[in-house]
Structures are given as structure tokens and as C-alpha cells.
Motif scaffolding. Structure first.
Motif, PDB file in Angstrom:
ATOM      1  N   ASP A   1       0.826  -1.209   0.000  1.00  0.00           N
ATOM      2  CA  ASP A   1       0.000   0.000   0.000  1.00  0.00           C
ATOM      3  C   ASP A   1       0.866   1.267   0.000  1.00  0.00           C
ATOM      4  O   ASP A   1       0.537   2.256  -0.659  1.00  0.00           O
TER       5      ASP A   1
ATOM      6  N   GLU B   1       0.099   3.586  -3.122  1.00  0.00           N
ATOM      7  CA  GLU B   1      -0.707   4.770  -2.858  1.00  0.00           C
ATOM      8  C   GLU B   1       0.146   6.040  -2.840  1.00  0.00           C
ATOM      9  O   GLU B   1       1.207   6.078  -2.236  1.00  0.00           O
ATOM     10  N   GLN B   2      -0.349   7.077  -3.514  1.00  0.00           N
ATOM     11  CA  GLN B   2       0.355   8.355  -3.533  1.00  0.00           C
ATOM     12  C   GLN B   2      -0.258   9.276  -2.479  1.00  0.00           C
ATOM     13  O   GLN B   2      -1.030  10.187  -2.765  1.00  0.00           O
ATOM     14  N   ASP B   3       0.143   9.052  -1.210  1.00  0.00           N
ATOM     15  CA  ASP B   3      -0.378   9.869  -0.119  1.00  0.00           C
ATOM     16  C   ASP B   3       0.760  10.258   0.814  1.00  0.00           C
ATOM     17  O   ASP B   3       1.942  10.017   0.534  1.00  0.00           O
TER      18      ASP B   3
END
Length: 440
Positions: A117, A121-123
Motif C-alpha cells: 500500500d 498509494e500516492q499519499d
């Protein structure tokens, strides 16, 4: 768009630090070209990372391209031997794999998500992971580069081999652990982190063991060489005193012989005087003067060694500079003594009816660069039969340090040693730079 630009910048930043260790650890071929090559290599690695990130979340076997780039950079831009270049190419990748996996697992444990994750995920969690990986990597590379430069200046192939083997095994283990961490549940993530720590500790421990053994062996070799030098200096003093006493005796006897010859000639005993003079010529030949410089140590060692060689039927010659400013007398004694001993030993082992010859030539340019060349006849090629110049004496534990002593003296004066053959002669050439002039 902003996120894409950020990740691309991170990739090139990582390429910069992957080349840092090689640049600091190895000896550059050129201060101008090598930095340019580093820039090209860092750019190539950053580009490869960017491309592979678009293809797959985990590079797998294709990550070998990073090592290829680093190795090409090390191979083309630096002077060191091949094994050291291979090692320097492996270290940055092994460290990166280890730190990446540790950071990803710690962050995934902190936020309760999987490693996959974080990668996908780009967070903010991926942002934290990227920043933490690059910061810890930069600090670790700086520390490792200083540590290895301090510790491994004179490691041989035998010293490097176990370290490289452990490094390769560690890379394989990190690869496996990282692959498993992509799908590992949080409950098992602790074991993964512990495994990383164990792998890292094994590498540090292996390096410490090799370094400790290297230091101990180095001290033992230095101690043995020091014993040989002290023994040689003791023998030199004893031989010099014996020679001096012999010269005084010969001078005294020569005066009496000349008086006797004069008296015989005065008594018209010419034939008797001739026979008497011819009979005593051998006594004068026992101590010949082959060189007469301003340095008494050089005079004593060359004259005593060449006189010894001459008495066993070896043809000798010597041409030398007059002064030896900037070269320590003890170093001159050890250098000339060992070179001449090797030449005399080589000639003594040849048949008496063979052409046995030793030539000594010492010159100095600009009162700065000294060149010592001692050549001796050989019956067959030494470079083919004994390329490493190992001692052929039966007692190898107490012999074989002569070449080591010669090389150490050359290193001390920022010089070099060359062994070569020409015209059926084996030559030892030593170049030294005067300490006095060099310091000015």
C-alpha cells in the motif's frame, strides 16, 4: 503532476547518493573526467529507476541494471583493482535494499498498512517513506564511506573475498525479505524487521572480524620486518668494523711490503722483488674501493658487498651520484643491502664458469629524484619461473622479506619499485623522491 515531478527528483537524488560511495572509496583516474562520469552514472540510474517504477512496483531481476551502471562507472573512472571495484559497486545497493526494506516495514507497522500500500498509494505515508529512506540512506552512505576508507586501505583479495561473499548472500536475503514484506500481515512484520537487523549485524560483525585479523597480521608482518632490519643493521656494523680493521692491517702490511721490495731492489734482487710483489697482490684485492661518495654508509655497504661478490668470481661495476641528501642513512643501508644481497645470491647460484656479473648505477636528477638500478646476470627468465619473486630458500619463515623492505622504503619516499629483464640481466629499479627537497 507535482507528485510525479517529486518522485522523479527523488530518483535522481538517489542516483547521486548511489555513486557517492564509489566516488569517495576508490582512487580516481582523473579529477576532471571522473566527476563528469559520476554525473552521467547518477543520471542514468535515476532514469532507470523512473522507467522501472512505471513498469512494476518491484523491479526484481531488472534491478541488476543499477549494479551494471555502478560497476561501469567504477571500472572506467577509477584505478583500483577489479575486486575492489566489484565491492564498491555492491555496497551502495546492499545498503539501499536494507534501508528501504527497514523503513517501509517500520512505516507500515506505524500506520497499520501493508508495504504494498505504501508503494502503490500516492499519499502522505508514501511521502514520509520516500523522505525517510533518502535521508537515512544519505547519512548511512557518508558514514560507511568514511569507515571503509579508514579501515580497508591495504586489504588484499583474500581479505576482501569473505566480505564480498557475505555481502552477496545478504543482498539475496534482503531481496527475499523485501518480497515477503509486500504481502506480510502486521502480526508477522516484527519478524521481518528482526531479520533485517540480523542481516545488518552479520555484515558489521564480518567486517569487524576481517579488519581485526588484518590489523593483527599487519602488525606481525611489521614486527618480522623490523626484526630482519635490526639483524641486518647489527650484521652491517659488525662487518663494517671487521672491514675497517682489515683495511688498517692491509695498509700496515702494505707499508712493510713496499719497504721490503725497495730493499730487495736496492740489493739487486729484482726477480725476488717481483715474485714477492706478485704474491701479495691478492691481499690488496681483498678490499677494493668501487665507489667513494660523500655518504660513508653508501661507501661501506657498496664496497663491502661488491668486494664480497668479487672474491667469489663475480664481475662487478658501480657508478653512483656523490650525495644522498634527503634519504635516511638507515633506509639507504636497508635498501642497498637487500638489493645487493638478492643480486649476489642470484649470481652465486649460477655455475662458476658462467658469465656472472653485477652492475650498480645510482643517479640523481635536480637533487630531487634518485634512481637506484642494480642488475645481475641470469641463466633463465625469472619473470616466468618466479613472477612473484618469492624466496627460494628452505627457511621461508626467516627469509623473503627483502623485497617487502625494498617496496616499503619506496613507498616511504613516494617512489616506486620495478623488476624487469633485459639483455639476459635481471634488473631492480627503485625511484625515490628526496624528503628534503619534496618538503620544500
Amino acid at each position: 503532476m507535482a507528485w510525479t515531478i517529486f518522485e522523479i527528483l527523488i530518483n535522481y537524488y538517489q542516483g547521486f547518493w548511489e555513486t557517492y560511495f564509489i566516488y569517495k572509496f576508490l582512487d580516481k583516474k582523473s579529477d576532471k573526467i571522473t566527476p563528469m562520469m559520476r554525473f552521467v552514472c547518477a543520471f542514468a540510474i535515476g532514469s532507470i529507476i523512473t522507467v522501472l517504477n512505471y513498469i512494476s512496483i518491484f523491479e526484481g531481476v531488472s534491478s541488476i541494471l543499477y549494479w551494471v551502471c555502478l560497476f561501469v562507472f567504477a571500472f572506467l573512472g577509477f584505478k583500483d583493482n577489479l575486486i575492489k571495484k566489484v565491492f564498491a559497486s555492491i555496497i551502495p545497493l546492499a545498503l539501499l535494499f536494507l534501508l528501504t526494506s527497514i523503513n517501509l516495514n517500520l512505516i507500515s507497522s506505524a500506520f497499520g498498512i501493508t508495504v504494498k500500500d505504501i508503494i502503490v498509494e500516492q499519499d502522505y505515508r508514501r511521502f514520509i517513506a520516500l523522505i525517510s529512506i533518502q535521508l537515512t540512506y544519505a547519512v548511512s552512505v557518508i558514514i560507511i564511506s568514511k569507515l571503509f576508507n579508514f579501515a580497508t586501505e591495504k586489504f588484499s583479495f583474500i581479505d576482501w573475498l569473505p566480505i564480498i561473499i557475505v555481502m552477496c548472500v545478504s543482498i539475496a536475503l534482503v531481496y527475499i525479505l523485501h518480497y515477503l514484506s509486500l504481502t506480510t500481515e502486521n502480526i508477522n512484520r516484527l519478524y521481518v524487521n528482526v531479520s533485517y537487523i540480523i542481516v545488518f549485524s552479520i555484515n558489521i560483525f564480518m567486517f569487524y572480524v576481517i579488519y581485526s585479523l588484518f590489523n593483527k597480521n599487519q602488525k606481525l608482518r611489521e614486527y618480522e620486518i623490523l626484526k630482519i632490519q635490526q639483524e641486518y643493521q647489527k650484521n652491517y656494523i659488525e662487518n663494517a668494523n671487521t672491514q675497517y680493521e682489515s683495511i688498517k692491517k692491509i695498509r700496515h702490511d702494505t707499508r712493510n711490503h713496499l719497504l721490503t721490495i725497495c730493499q730487495l731492489i736496492s740489493d739487486n734482487e729484482v726477480n725476488t722483488a717481483y715474485d714477492f710483489a706478485k704474491k701479495n697482490i691478492d691481499n690488496l684485492e681483498l678490499s677494493q674501493t668501487f665507489v667513494n661518495t660523500q655518504n660513508s654508509i653508501v661507501n661501506a655497504i657498496i664496497n663491502s658487498k661488491l668486494t664480497s661478490a668479487s672474491t667469489i668470481g663475480i664481475h662487478v661495476s658501480c657508478l653512483s651520484t656523490n650525495s644522498f641528501d634527503g634519504i635516511d642513512d638507515i633506509d639507504l643501508c636497508n635498501l642497498l643491502g637487500n638489493i645487493l644481497d638478492n643480486a649476489i645470491t642470484a649470481c652465486r647460484e649460477q655455475p662458476e664458469n658462467a658469465n656472472r656479473e653485477i652492475n650498480v648505477k645510482i643517479n640523481c636528477e635536480d637533487e630531487l629524484y634518485y634512481t637506484f638500478i642494480v642488475s645481475n646476470t641470469i641463466l633463465s627468465s625469472i619473470s616466468k619461473e618466479n613472477p612473484t619473486l618469492k624466496t627460494t630458500k628452505a627457511d621461508k619463515d626467516n627469509h623473503g622479506y627483502g623485497t617487502k623492505i625494498i617496496k616499503d622504503i619506496a613507498d616511504k619516499y613516494d617512489g616506486r619499485v620495478d623488476f624487469y629483464e633485459e639483455y639476459d640481466m635481471f634488473c631492480c629499479q627503485v625511484n625515490l623522491i628526496s624528503n628534503t627537497k619534496a618538503s620544500e
